[in-house]
Design an enzyme around this catalytic site. Structure first.
Site, PDB file in Angstrom:
ATOM      1  CG  LEU A 238      -2.519 -38.406 -26.983  1.00 28.95           C
ATOM      2  CD1 LEU A 238      -1.596 -39.627 -26.988  1.00 28.95           C
ATOM      3  CD2 LEU A 238      -1.688 -37.127 -27.125  1.00 28.95           C
ATOM      4  CG  HIS A 239      -7.937 -35.491 -31.748  1.00 28.08           C
ATOM      5  ND1 HIS A 239      -7.789 -34.623 -30.694  1.00 28.08           N
ATOM      6  CD2 HIS A 239      -8.337 -34.744 -32.807  1.00 28.08           C
ATOM      7  CE1 HIS A 239      -8.094 -33.397 -31.104  1.00 28.08           C
ATOM      8  NE2 HIS A 239      -8.426 -33.437 -32.373  1.00 28.08           N
ATOM      9  NE  ARG A 240      -4.305 -30.962 -33.795  1.00 25.83           N
ATOM     10  CZ  ARG A 240      -5.438 -30.474 -33.274  1.00 25.83           C
ATOM     11  NH1 ARG A 240      -5.599 -30.371 -31.990  1.00 25.83           N
ATOM     12  NH2 ARG A 240      -6.395 -30.101 -34.076  1.00 25.83           N
TER      13      ARG A 240
END
Ligand code: UD1
Length: 416
Positions: A238-240
């Site tokens: 997850l990085h958005r």
């Protein structure tokens, strides 16, 4: 012909590496056939690799150069992090100097990150002489659209496509999107996916990674290495910003993963942005379910099959190894939707949309949205999914060769 390729951020490296390898193969073929081996034979491509430095540390950049056998960049702009405007502007200022010095015939930009747009835009407005000559601008991975303009990558995609001269497309939706936007068909080429070229080239090599042992996921059931078995685990990235920069949004996603975490360990190599948010929002207790440990080795978790196991970002080969053996991948990345499709691993995408519809239509991907219930439902549907999915058209490891062939043909046409 002088080709300048730009890389900047983690997802660029595996897209550019096969193009550089295809250029090297072309040059080797030409010199093998040359009569005089001392001179650079006609038709040799001169290549320059520029790294903007958008990603700069070993975990996000350096290790990928080693794993993918990328040459050391000829030019490093060293821009580092900043707001979108500052980062894009810094790259533009420094890249203009490089272009004026090197005067390449072709500038290749890949993907949809800030470095892609910044360098495409500079190349579109440069003038090498009073006649206004400039390099041919080539966009690799053109035409993808999420139709969500709140994503910075969508803005980068649209603008880069519209300043480019040659558009290399990875899937058929890209052809249609570009036609709908009025791009002339003679500029568009459906060549396949260079990220998949890298995947196929390094798939076997990734088996030598020791990451499964390091995480306690490979166990020896017999003597002398006989009967090695790999535990069942899921893989999470997850990085958005929309998913991790807001505490409630992030917590909601973790809640959607709770049931899965009860069942099997979830390995979570976290992007620097995500690691920072976990600390800032105090989310550590939410990562380990049922009071199990949340960091380090899967063997350390009180109950070894439960919880989210946080690690630093991983190198290309370690991550590929983990993807190959996972029972399920949960992600908000673009490229991982494609890689899991090619590997036949079920993927749950924690986003409201995808710019890569082929991964859903003919691959193994499902778009889960970002709400707790919809994530949980998608995970249930995808867990144990039997179908291996289909590999999309032209994802055959030859995309970079097609690209280099077209560049040579185009250069030939322009110079005659
Ligand atoms: C960028 C891309 C995104 C891509 C992602 C992959 C844009 C608009 N976004 O987002 O499309 O999916 O890369 O990772 O180009 N940082 C480090 N070390 C680094 C690089 C970054 O610690 O080597 C940290 C910095 O604190 C930085 C943060 O990560 O502020 C975000 O980096 P940035 O390049 O701004 O965007 P990403 O979120 O990585």
């Amino acid at each position: 012909m002088k080709i300048l390729t730009v890389v900047g951020a983690r997802p660029n490296f595996m897209k550019a590496a096969p193009i550089i390898a295809a250029i090297n193969e072309h040059n080797e073929r030409i010199s093998a056939n040359a009569a005089d081996r001392r001179e650079r034979p006609a038709g040799t491509i001169q290549h320059i690799l520029v790294h903007t430095g958008q990603h700069y540390d070993d975990l996000m950049s350096g290790s990928f150069f080693n794993d993918l056998k990328l040459p050391k960049p000829d030019v490093h702009l060293g821009v580092g992090s900043g707001s979108h405007a500052v980062q894009t502007a810094e790259i533009m200022k420094k890249f203009e100097e490089v272009l004026l010095r090197e005067k390449p015939d072709v500038v290749v930009v890949v993907g949809d990150v800030n470095s892609t747009l910044a360098c495409g835009l500079v190349a579109a407005k440069i003038a090498f002489d009073s006649a206004g000559s400039r390099p041919l601008i080539v966009h690799v991975e053109a035409g993808l659209r999420s139709f969500d303009r709140s994503m910075p990558e969508e803005i980068n995609r649209i603008l880069t496509d519209h300043v480019s001269d040659l558009l290399f497309v990875t899937e058929e939706s890209g052809l249609q999107n570009l036609r709908n936007e009025g791009v002339s068909p003679d500029r568009i080429h459906f060549v396949g996916n260079t990220m998949i070229d890298s995947l196929l080239a390094f798939k076997e090599k990734a088996e030598a990674s020791t990451i499964l042992e390091e995480l306690g996921l490979r166990t020896q059931t017999g003597k002398n290495g006989a009967g090695n078995s790999i535990s069942s685990y899921a893989l999470l990235t997850l990085h958005r910003p929309t998913n991790v920069d807001n505490r409630d949004a992030f917590l909601n996603i973790l809640a959607g993963l709770e049931e899965l975490a009860m069942d099997s360990p979830i390995i979570f190599p976290a992007h620097p942005r995500t690691q920072r948010r976990i600390k800032e929002f105090g989310l550590e207790p939410h990562l380990g379910m049922n009071g199990t440990k949340n960091k380090g080795d899967a063997r350390d978790s009180g109950n070894r099959r439960h919880g989210i196991i946080l690690t630093d970002p991983l190198g290309y080969l370690d991550f590929l190894c983990l993807m190959k053996h996972a029972t399920l991948v949960v992600t908000d990345s673009g490229g991982i939707q494609e890689e899991t499709t090619c590997l036949g691993i079920p993927c749950v995408t924690v986003r409201e949309n995808t710019e890569r519809p082929v991964t859903v239509e003919s691959g193994t991907n499902t778009i889960a949205g970002t709400k707790k219930e919809s994530i949980n439902d998608a995970i249930r549907r995808q867990t144990g999914r039997r179908t291996s999915g289909g590999v999309p058209k032209k994802w055959d490891g030859q995309a970079a060769t097609r690209i280099v062939d077209i560049l040579i043909r185009t250069q030939h046409t322009l110079s005659t």
